[in-house]
Design an enzyme around this catalytic site. Structure first.
Site, short mmCIF file in Angstrom:
data_model
loop_
_atom_site.label_atom_id
_atom_site.label_comp_id
_atom_site.label_asym_id
_atom_site.label_seq_id
_atom_site.Cartn_x
_atom_site.Cartn_y
_atom_site.Cartn_z
CE LYS A 197 19.05 -3.75 -30.06
NZ LYS A 197 20.10 -2.69 -30.81
C1 LIG Z 1 19.32 -1.77 -31.72
C2 LIG Z 1 19.16 -0.39 -31.80
C3 LIG Z 1 17.67 0.26 -32.48
C4 LIG Z 1 17.04 -0.63 -33.10
O1 LIG Z 1 17.25 -1.75 -33.60
P1 LIG Z 1 15.56 -2.01 -34.44
O2 LIG Z 1 16.35 -3.43 -35.50
O3 LIG Z 1 14.91 -1.14 -34.90
O4 LIG Z 1 15.10 -2.92 -33.38
C5 LIG Z 1 18.25 1.43 -32.62
N1 LIG Z 1 19.02 2.34 -32.27
C6 LIG Z 1 20.02 1.85 -31.09
C7 LIG Z 1 21.48 2.33 -31.04
C8 LIG Z 1 20.15 0.04 -31.74
O5 LIG Z 1 21.10 -0.02 -30.59
#
Ligand SMILES: *Cc1c(COP(=O)(O)O)cnc(C)c1O
Length: 365
Positions: free
Chosen positions: A177
């Site tokens: 991210k």
């Molecule tokens: C990364 C992401 C999440 C959450 O991911 P985690 O691995 O639980 O932190 C949720 N929705 C989207 C669209 C994502 O890209």
């Protein structure tokens, strides 16, 4: 090998972790509220609650707006599977509606058409960092929970940053991210009552003033550690630089990929909307064998992946809710052709050119 993603981590994160380690307080310590305050200020929200993942945050946020057993929640089928899974966690039904062909976000008209008397919330996703049309969804008059896990740094047309509208909005800190804590997430909200509920439910349902042996509601262990929060604080210090670097890499890609016949690039920002750059996803021409393209890129030392698959066509969703091909044509067309290319702040211009050259060769363009 050029990887798909790579976090920016340095001496500051290292020092922050060592400091927490030496303090002996690895959880429920001072770094968590400090990270929350800094993050809330950064996105223009009044409150923030740190949680163990984006998924955990989405789950708690849905509970906080009152979603329960048997409800329907309207959401996008073009997302990471977590945004639909959290609805199923509460035994509510994910009701998908098709996406806008330009932004790839939940279409407000399609969402409106999917609302029934059982709908108790709408869960838009700011996919690939592009701000969803939240103002139009607000006019439907239902509670919103925003999946902002890909959209740190994005801004709506009215100048409000994603996360700053008052609805619970959820960010995520997995290593690919815009910023990372390893695993982690943050729910921001304009409501103090929602913040109190989130803080309780992430910690087994314990009220802040309660004895640790007593709990007045059902809760979870969705806490974020002080180690992770310390990394998050260090990442916030370098966030502006990382976001600017991502935007620069996106510009290089636009230039390098221009003129490859039939390859569609991410939409440009319309008006005053601003994407918070997370991934660089292109759509291959129709009829091209995507798996073969991905294999051929790998042979040239370039990682890529199909991104994202349509959620309603995944086995669990087909079998549980009876979904079939053809229900959401825009989403299905995009999902079948999309490829994520290597994209991270430290990607060099020469590597972007290498990826573009590889794609040009593989497509015979
Ligand atoms: C990364 C992401 C999440 C959450 O991911 P985690 O691995 O639980 O932190 C949720 N929705 C989207 C669209 C994502 O890209």
């Amino acid at each position: 090998m050029i990887p798909l993603a790579r976090p920016v981590l340095g001496a500051e994160e290292e020092a922050a972790v060592v400091e927490v380690l030496r303090s002996g307080q690895l959880s429920l310590g001072p770094r968590v509220p400090e990270f929350e305050r800094r993050f809330a200020a950064r996105v223009g929200a009044s409150h923030a609650s740190a949680v163990s993942s984006g998924t955990a945050g989405l789950h708690l946020a849905l509970r906080a707006v009152g979603v329960r057993d048997g409800d329907e929640v309207v959401t996008s089928p073009l997302s990471f599977v977590a945004s639909a899974n959290v609805i199923a966690y509460e035994r509510a039904k994910p009701v998908f509606a098709d996406v806008d062909p330009r932004t790839l976000n939940l279409s407000p008209d399609a969402a409106a058409a999917a609302v029934t008397s059982r709908t108790t919330a709408i869960l838009p996703v700011h996919i690939f960092g592009y701000p969803a049309d939240t103002p139009a969804l607000e006019r439907l008059g239902l509670p919103l929970v925003e999946d902002a896990c890909e959209a740190l740094g994005a801004v709506h047309a009215d100048g409000v940053g994603v996360g700053g509208r008052g609805h619970p909005a959820v960010f995520a800190f997995y290593a690919n991210k815009q910023m990372t804590t390893g695993e982690g997430g943050m729910v921001v909200t304009g409501s103090e009552a929602v913040k109190r509920r989130l803080d309780s439910e992430r910690n087994q349902g314990r009220a802040p003033d309660m004895d640790w042996l007593d709990h007045d509601r059902l809760g979870f262990n969705y806490r974020l550690t002080d180690l992770a929060s310390a990394i998050g604080i260090a990442q916030l210090d370098r966030l502006d630089g990382m976001l600017a670097a991502r935007a620069r890499v996106a510009d290089w890609y636009r230039e390098a990929l221009a003129g490859i016949e039939g390859v569609e690039l991410p939409c440009e920002d319309a008006g005053d909307e601003r994407r918070g750059w997370f991934v660089f996803v292109v759509q291959l021409p129709r009829g091209v064998d995507r798996d073969a393209v991905i294999r051929a890129l790998l042979e040239r030392g370039i990682q890529s992946k199909p991104y994202l698959p349509a959620i309603h066509l995944m086995s669990f969703y087909r079998e549980t809710y009876g979904h079939r091909e053809g229900e959401f044509p825009v989403c299905e067309d995009v999902a079948a052709r999309s490829v994520a290319l290597p994209f991270f702040p430290e990607l060099r211009e020469s590597q972007v050119e290498q990826v573009a050259e590889g794609l040009r060769e593989v497509l015979g363009a």
